[in-house]
Design an enzyme around this catalytic site. Structure first.
Site, PDB file in Angstrom:
ATOM      1  N   GLU A 240       0.833  -1.207   0.000  1.00 31.38           N
ATOM      2  CA  GLU A 240       0.000   0.000   0.000  1.00 31.38           C
ATOM      3  C   GLU A 240       0.868   1.258   0.000  1.00 31.38           C
ATOM      4  OE1 GLU A 240      -2.738  -0.731   3.304  1.00 31.38           O
ATOM      5  OE2 GLU A 240      -4.052  -1.836   1.959  1.00 31.38           O
ATOM      6  N   ASP A 319      -8.208  -9.154   4.146  1.00 35.55           N
ATOM      7  CA  ASP A 319      -7.891  -8.020   5.007  1.00 35.55           C
ATOM      8  C   ASP A 319      -8.954  -7.864   6.088  1.00 35.55           C
ATOM      9  OD1 ASP A 319      -7.036  -5.683   6.094  1.00 35.55           O
ATOM     10  OD2 ASP A 319      -7.388  -4.436   4.350  1.00 35.55           O
ATOM     11  N   GLU A 347     -12.724  -2.615  12.278  1.00 33.32           N
ATOM     12  CA  GLU A 347     -12.772  -1.884  11.014  1.00 33.32           C
ATOM     13  C   GLU A 347     -13.910  -2.366  10.118  1.00 33.32           C
ATOM     14  OE1 GLU A 347      -9.084  -1.975   8.903  1.00 33.32           O
ATOM     15  OE2 GLU A 347      -9.882  -0.856   7.192  1.00 33.32           O
TER      16      GLU A 347
HETATM   17  C1  GCU Z   1      -6.299  -2.232   6.162  1.00 33.36           C
HETATM   18  C2  GCU Z   1      -6.649  -0.870   6.679  1.00 33.36           C
HETATM   19  C3  GCU Z   1      -5.519   0.106   6.542  1.00 33.36           C
HETATM   20  C4  GCU Z   1      -4.240  -0.488   7.132  1.00 33.36           C
HETATM   21  C5  GCU Z   1      -3.960  -1.845   6.515  1.00 33.36           C
HETATM   22  C6  GCU Z   1      -2.800  -2.580   7.157  1.00 33.36           C
HETATM   23  O1  GCU Z   1      -6.201  -2.204   4.776  1.00 33.36           O
HETATM   24  O2  GCU Z   1      -7.772  -0.377   6.000  1.00 33.36           O
HETATM   25  O3  GCU Z   1      -5.878   1.282   7.201  1.00 33.36           O
HETATM   26  O4  GCU Z   1      -3.174   0.358   6.925  1.00 33.36           O
HETATM   27  O5  GCU Z   1      -5.085  -2.675   6.691  1.00 33.36           O
HETATM   28  O6  GCU Z   1      -3.062  -3.577   7.824  1.00 33.36           O
HETATM   29  O7  GCU Z   1      -1.669  -2.192   7.004  1.00 33.36           O
END
Ligand code: GCU
Length: 613
Positions: A240, A319, A347
């Protein structure tokens, strides 16, 4: 300075707040003195350093003898008090935690926000610096110690600029924070930014560059000079948009090992997250299947990680969705130390508005993985500065239960839930039974009214709360249901994306045919027509409708149950107010999901209930 009011005592007895003590053993004595003040039967405490985190409790004529190592004594005293207060058996024989690292990952940012936080602002950061009420941090330490959580990672895995200073100019503040938690046997961990050497003037962060390795070794030395019992680093890399070794053509093992070698002389661990996938996917391209990603990246690296590296794997391949199979990576890394990562922050499971008690979800998950495959456990924290710590008072259960499962992964969900309920509310027996039943069922109710049968991702992409069946469909995140007028789901069998072939034989056999696949995961593994016959003879589409009508009705029944229970006034108000929102949300989920599928399938509800054409 954070001046939040002192707060709800959680599952610990409020009357018996001990005075601050300087070591875990001294804390154990203070805790015992406070709780047993004036009591006829009292514990006597003996420190036996060789027992470490272990303890034993034996009956004596005038009470109990508790023998334990420095941390073990504290855990032993809490275990004794817990057993007496919850009227359960005092554990017999030597008690030791199953995993040496029982870690809470806090996604706190230095500006005071918390990524995916649903309980207010950070308990220790505000305005770009450490800012906390030391008394509240001690209460936090006490809560964590009472259930044996022994590592706290203080900052978000997405490391924003200010947080780099934690192991730089703000190291003295970090050390002062560590001092506060040390008497509770809680050690600190920090999330680091892989590219940090470049922010401090190096031309590269390439892990194979000797200058980079030397920079990290030096930095680690400074950290351990300030905090000798520092636990180590947590890293989210090449995921990400976070920086990582791939930028330099290096593998995750090369990246992790470089950091691990810097930490090794100080006995630190390097926790490397396995949450890696293509987050820039073209939704048109059905050949890329996100759940396959982590296995494809890491399985070939098994055996290449240094002994002080721990690969931290989210429980499912996606996730933290409400219903996922366990990640195949747990079975694919026999020569790597692997940690399980769960998410207490709700979440995708109701954001601490909807009730979602996790122990019944963890039991089959741990059984599927096999507790012996794990080297450690970690949970994303659900804590914040709200007076009750977790927004919804019931969300405290998930933190409590995480500690209990981390200590003993064989824990029985119902026992843990009952124990927490009794310690927290001391309700009359019939009311306690009703609360335990409601909590035991809460995950199943939530799953019924949200995304059906393991399909995942029908949630609003903005906040991850509330229904949005098309919200993630044309996005780059690899999150599709691919519903059309004939069928729904993704074929993940050998003839489809092949995901199911990543599992060992027994699990592969369980999942690969729709006839044997657990129905709760049917649409995770298979693409099926709406007329598909479920095992009880209903069609798939009818099962989707029924689940959604039932789930929404069940939230109304939960509301009626909760109304009858004698919670303390301040909790009652929050519980009922949030339950009203849950009832409303479940109705919205029901109507949106049912309408979505009705519009595709054209199939009316067999019972003639209202669906919006
Ligand atoms: C999820 C979450 C993110 C977080 C990511 C992670 O995608 O929405 O906010 O950063 O997990 O576990 O790194």
């Amino acid at each position: 300075m954070n001046t939040a009011p002192l707060c709800h005592p959680a599952w610990l007895s409020a009357e018996a707040l001990p005075a601050p003590a300087s070591t875990p053993a001294a804390n154990a004595q203070a805790e015992a003195d406070a709780f047993f003040r004036g009591a006829q039967r009292r514990p006597s405490l003996t420190l036996d350093a060789s027992l470490g985190e272990g303890y034993r409790i034996d009956p004596t004529p005038d009470g109990w003898s508790v023998t334990g190592g420095e941390a073990g004594l504290l855990y032993g005293v809490h275990a004794l008090i817990r057993a007496l207060r919850s009227k359960s058996d005092i554990p017999g024989g030597l008690q030791k935690p199953r995993y040496p690292l029982r870690m809470l990952n806090c996604w706190d940012n230095m500006d005071g926000t918390i990524e995916r936080g649903y309980a207010g602002r950070s308990l220790w950061f505000e305005g770009g610096e450490f800012s906390y009420d030391p008394e509240r941090i001690r209460r936090l330490g006490r809560m964590l110690a009472s259930v044996g959580i022994n590592v706290l990672c203080v900052n978000n895995v997405n490391v924003h600029a200010a947080a780099r200073e934690l192991i730089g100019s703000r190291l003295p503040e970090l050390a002062a924070f560590a001092d506060l938690l040390r008497p509770f046997a809680v050690r600190l961990m920090v999330s680091i930014d892989f590219s940090m050497p470049m922010q401090e003037g190096l031309p590269t962060a390439d892990p194979l560059n000797p200058a980079v390795a030397a920079w990290w070794a030096e930095r680690v030395k400074t950290v351990y000079e300030a905090i000798p019992d520092f636990a180590g680093f947590l890293v989210k890399a090449d995921s990400e948009h976070r920086p990582g070794p791939n930028t330099y053509g290096r593998t995750h093992a090369e990246g992790a090992n470089m950091l691990a070698r810097a930490l090794a002389p100080c006995s630190g661990v390097l926790v490397w997250r396995a949450f890696v996938y293509n987050c820039m996917q073209d939704w048109r391209d059905a050949s890329i299947d996100r759940p396959c990603a982590a296995y494809n990246v890491y399985q070939p690296l098994d055996g290449q990680f240094d002994p002080n590296v721990i690969l931290q794997v989210k429980y499912g391949p996606y996730d933290f969705q409400p219903e996922e199979p366990v990640s195949p990576l747990f079975f694919a890394m026999p020569r790597t130390r692997v940690a399980l990562e769960v998410q207490l922050a709700q979440e995708y499971t109701g954001q601490q508005i909807d009730i979602f008690a996790m122990p019944p979800v963890w039991r089959p998950m741990i059984d599927d993985i096999g507790a012996e495959r794990l080297a450690a456990v970690a949970a994303v924290s659900n804590l914040g500065r709200d007076a009750n710590w977790t927004g919804h008072p019931f969300a405290q259960l998930n933190l409590y239960a995480f500690g209990r499962f981390a200590w003993s992964p064989d824990a029985e969900p119902e026992r843990v839930i009952r124990e927490w309920a009794r310690l927290t509310y001391a309700l009359p027996a019939r009311q306690e039974d009703a609360l335990v039943r409601l909590l035991m069922e809460s995950h199943a109710v939530y799953r019924r009214y949200t995304s059906p049968l393991g399909l995942c991702w029908m949630v609003s992409p903005n906040h991850h709360y509330g229904p949005s069946p098309y919200g993630y469909e044309f996005m780059a995140w690899g999150t599709y249901n691919r519903a059309n007028r004939y069928a729904v789901g993704i074929d993940r069998t050998a003839g489809g994306t092949g995901y199911v072939t990543q599992y060992p034989e027994a699990l592969r056999r369980r999942y690969e045919r729709p006839e044997t696949c657990p129905e709760e995961l049917l649409l995770f593994f298979h693409r099926l027509p709406y007329g598909w016959r479920m095992r009880d003879g209903r069609t798939l589409i009818q099962r989707i409708y029924d689940d959604h009508f039932l789930g929404a009705e069940e939230t109304e029944a939960m509301r009626r149950t909760l109304e009858e229970l004698d919670f303390p006034a301040e909790d009652r108000q929050v519980i009922l107010e949030r339950m009203d929102r849950q009832v409303e949300d479940a109705r919205e989920w029901r109507d949106v999901v049912n309408t979505f599928f009705f519009r595709f399938s054209g199939e009316p509800d067999a019972d003639g209930r209202k669906i919006y054409p």
